[in-house]
Enzyme design. Structure first.
Site, short mmCIF file in Angstrom:
data_model
loop_
_atom_site.label_atom_id
_atom_site.label_comp_id
_atom_site.label_asym_id
_atom_site.label_seq_id
_atom_site.Cartn_x
_atom_site.Cartn_y
_atom_site.Cartn_z
N SER A 12 0.82 -1.22 0.00
CA SER A 12 0.00 0.00 0.00
C SER A 12 0.85 1.27 0.00
O SER A 12 0.40 2.32 0.44
CB SER A 12 -0.94 0.01 1.22
OG SER A 12 -0.20 0.02 2.43
N GLY A 13 2.09 1.17 -0.50
CA GLY A 13 2.94 2.35 -0.63
C GLY A 13 2.63 3.11 -1.90
O GLY A 13 1.62 2.89 -2.57
N SER A 42 6.71 4.81 2.16
CA SER A 42 6.29 5.95 1.34
C SER A 42 5.65 7.03 2.20
O SER A 42 5.88 8.23 2.01
CB SER A 42 5.30 5.50 0.26
OG SER A 42 5.87 4.58 -0.62
N LEU A 44 6.31 7.57 5.25
CA LEU A 44 7.36 8.16 6.09
C LEU A 44 8.31 9.06 5.29
O LEU A 44 9.07 9.82 5.89
CB LEU A 44 8.18 7.05 6.76
CG LEU A 44 7.45 6.11 7.72
CD1 LEU A 44 8.38 4.99 8.18
CD2 LEU A 44 6.90 6.87 8.92
N GLY A 48 11.33 14.49 -0.60
CA GLY A 48 10.53 14.96 -1.71
C GLY A 48 10.67 14.07 -2.93
O GLY A 48 11.03 12.90 -2.83
N ASP A 201 9.12 -8.94 2.61
CA ASP A 201 8.12 -9.97 2.30
C ASP A 201 7.98 -10.25 0.80
O ASP A 201 7.98 -11.40 0.36
CB ASP A 201 6.75 -9.57 2.85
CG ASP A 201 6.75 -9.38 4.36
OD1 ASP A 201 7.74 -9.76 5.01
OD2 ASP A 201 5.75 -8.84 4.88
N ARG A 262 25.10 9.48 -0.62
CA ARG A 262 24.79 8.87 0.67
C ARG A 262 25.80 7.81 1.10
O ARG A 262 26.12 7.68 2.28
CB ARG A 262 23.38 8.29 0.63
CG ARG A 262 22.30 9.35 0.61
CD ARG A 262 20.92 8.77 0.43
NE ARG A 262 19.91 9.80 0.56
CZ ARG A 262 18.62 9.61 0.37
NH1 ARG A 262 18.18 8.40 0.02
NH2 ARG A 262 17.75 10.59 0.51
N LEU A 358 10.54 7.85 -4.53
CA LEU A 358 9.13 8.10 -4.81
C LEU A 358 8.90 8.24 -6.31
O LEU A 358 7.89 7.77 -6.84
CB LEU A 358 8.64 9.35 -4.08
CG LEU A 358 8.65 9.30 -2.55
CD1 LEU A 358 8.09 10.61 -1.97
CD2 LEU A 358 7.86 8.11 -2.02
#
EC number: 1.4.3.16
Length: 509
Positions: A12-13, A42, A44, A48, A201, A262, A358
């Site tokens: 459900s993201g 998503s 959390l 942006g 999962d 990163r 995203l």
């Protein structure tokens, strides 16, 4: 043959919801999520969505930054497709009512994040983008799909080499198309920005069913995870904060490079900590921090609200690999698609560029939905459903805490042949249970088996890749090697293979 829906979406993201949004008018969509509909990474997500929307920016520049951050391991065609669609995705979200931050002139307020060559991050309330996007998408789909929340998918139902449904703790469901969009696996590490649902999962489900998975050795650790508040344990301090002037400073007073990629920043903080120093994010140079980043400020403890110098540490953040898919989200199994972090599209290479996650979920949901609409075929009568393999005589798995600590220590930011050999041996007593394809007596055991299975494959992939690249750093092989560039380590049916990704051209600014 019985058919409960036309498209089943597991997760459900953002990738799940965008898929549902694009398919809801054409098909009966069933969305299944093991927790609350908003319990996803998503939701959390802070920083942006990257999009080359500013004057002077373009998809070519965004592509070059993505390729470079990915340590020359990305799929060039997929990267270009993603960056070309980025602006369209922002416009679609705008139409759905997402209130992106804007300048007084009316244009988007664009943030700067690590390894981007320019400001191109659209955001909401500074660092609350995920919540806003997810609420807008849910509002658009909630009355037009079937939601089964707090329902756990334990197994994909297989007919030869195609997936024709799912088995859940509430019973079996059949559909011509299944989309897996379950996100990542950060919970296998003791420090993570991920929610408690991120237990790998979807990848484990697909792998047990015979799907190929790839690039799982490339784990991205976010350099600025805040652990100073027990209620907000694992709070991510968005990269947008450093883009606005936040500075990383050690307890010895040394200033670190705050806006490198990163992987580079995470390794530097890791080394500082190993030498006995702590690392803090100095926010005092950001005027009106509380107003610009209200959710972050609220998540700090009282002392850090006062000083605005919270201690940070790297934490598991994003899986760059996952279920192998093509440009349309198709897996190696017919009728099964994968979108979002659960999938390996190749756009992130060995290390994801900030705020591309995203975007990837949105773009590849669009790709998958387009392909499904063009190729949909109903189930036919008389399909043979494979029976379950025999249940193991006993279920033997490590505790979650033990797995998390060992993965953080031995298969974390820095790896070495000795630590990988140790972990590979440590996994052996648990693998029979980890490979078992359900049904499971309880959800906690299912999640623990998923993490154990995926952690073992990450460890073996990390041992095979005797070089350092992006999110995979070998202390005994600290340099990248040409022979490993674009070499993909892929797992399927218990064995691995190495395949070379075609290189079209080297992307550069």
């Amino acid at each position: 043959m019985r058919c409960d829906g036309e498209v089943i979406i597991v997760g459900s993201g953002i990738a799940a919801m965008m898929s549902a949004y694009l398919l809801r008018k054409s098909f009966h969509v069933i969305m299944i999520t093991k927790s609350d509909v908003f319990a996803s990474n998503s939701f959390l997500a802070q920083g942006g969505i990257a999009a080359p929307i500013a004057e002077g920016d373009d998809w070519q520049a965004h592509t070059a930054d993505t390729w470079k951050a990915g340590a020359a391991h990305g799929d060039e065609t997929s990267i270009e497709m993603m960056t070309k669609h980025a602006v369209n995705m922002i416009e679609l979200l705008d139409d759905l009512g997402v209130s992106f931050d804007r300048e007084e002139s009316g244009g988007y307020s664009l943030g700067l994040e690590g390894a981007h060559g320019t400001r191109r991050i659209v955001h909401v309330n500074g660092a609350e983008t995920g919540k806003a996007v997810m609420r807008a998408l849910w509002k658009a789909i909630k009355n037009e799909i079937t939601l089964l929340d707090r329902t756990c998918v334990y197994r994909f139902i297989k007919n030869k080499d195609e997936i024709i449904g799912v088995e859940t703790d509430q019973g079996s469901l059949f559909a011509p198309v299944t989309i897996v969009a379950t996100g990542g696996c950060g919970q296998m590490y003791s420090v993570t920005s991920n929610g408690k649902e991120a237990t790998g999962d979807g990848i484990a489900l697909a792998y047990r069913s015979g799907a190929a998975i790839s690039d799982v050795e490339f784990i991205q650790f976010h350099p600025t995870v805040y652990t100073g508040n027990e209620k907000e344990k694992g709070l991510l301090i968005s990269e947008a904060v450093r883009g606005e002037g936040g500075q990383l400073i050690t307890s010895a007073g040394e200033r670190l490079q705050s806006l490198k990629s990163r992987d580079v920043v995470s390794r530097e903080i890791f080394r500082q900590e190993r030498e006995g120093h702590t690392v803090h994010l100095d926010l005092t140079g950001i005027s009106d921090f509380e107003r610009k980043f209200p959710a972050l400020y609220k998540g700090f403890n009282k002392s850090d609200r006062r000083t605005l110098k919270p201690r940070v540490t790297p934490g598991a953040h994003f899986l760059n690999g996952g279920i192998s898919v093509d440009a349309w989200g198709q897996t190696s199994l017919s009728r099964l698609y994968a979108v979002g972090e659960v999938a390996c599209t190749g756009v992130h290479g060995a290390n994801r560029l900030a705020s591309n996650s995203l975007l990837e979920g949105l773009v590849f949901a669009h790709q998958a939905a387009t392909h499904i609409q063009q190729t949909f075929q109903p189930l036919t009568a008389g399909l043979f459903v494979e029976r379950d393999k025999a249940e193991p005589r006993s279920f033997k798995l490590p505790t979650r805490e033990d797995l998390q600590k060992k993965m953080m220590r031995y298969v974390g930011i820095e790896r070495h042949a000795r630590s990988l050999w140790y972990m590979n041996n440590w996994f052996q007593p648990f693998l029979d249970t980890a490979h078992y394809n359900g049904p499971w007596p309880e959800r906690d055991m299912f999640e623990q088996a998923n993490m154990t299975l995926l952690a073992s494959l990450i460890t073996r992939s990390a041992a095979i890749r005797t070089e350092s690249r992006g999110g995979h750093f070998r202390a005994d092989y600290p340099n990248g090697l040409d022979k490993f560039q674009q070499l993909i380590i892929e797992w399927q049916n218990g064995a691995h293979m190495k395949r070379q990704r075609p290189t079209i051209k080297e992307l550069s600014r």
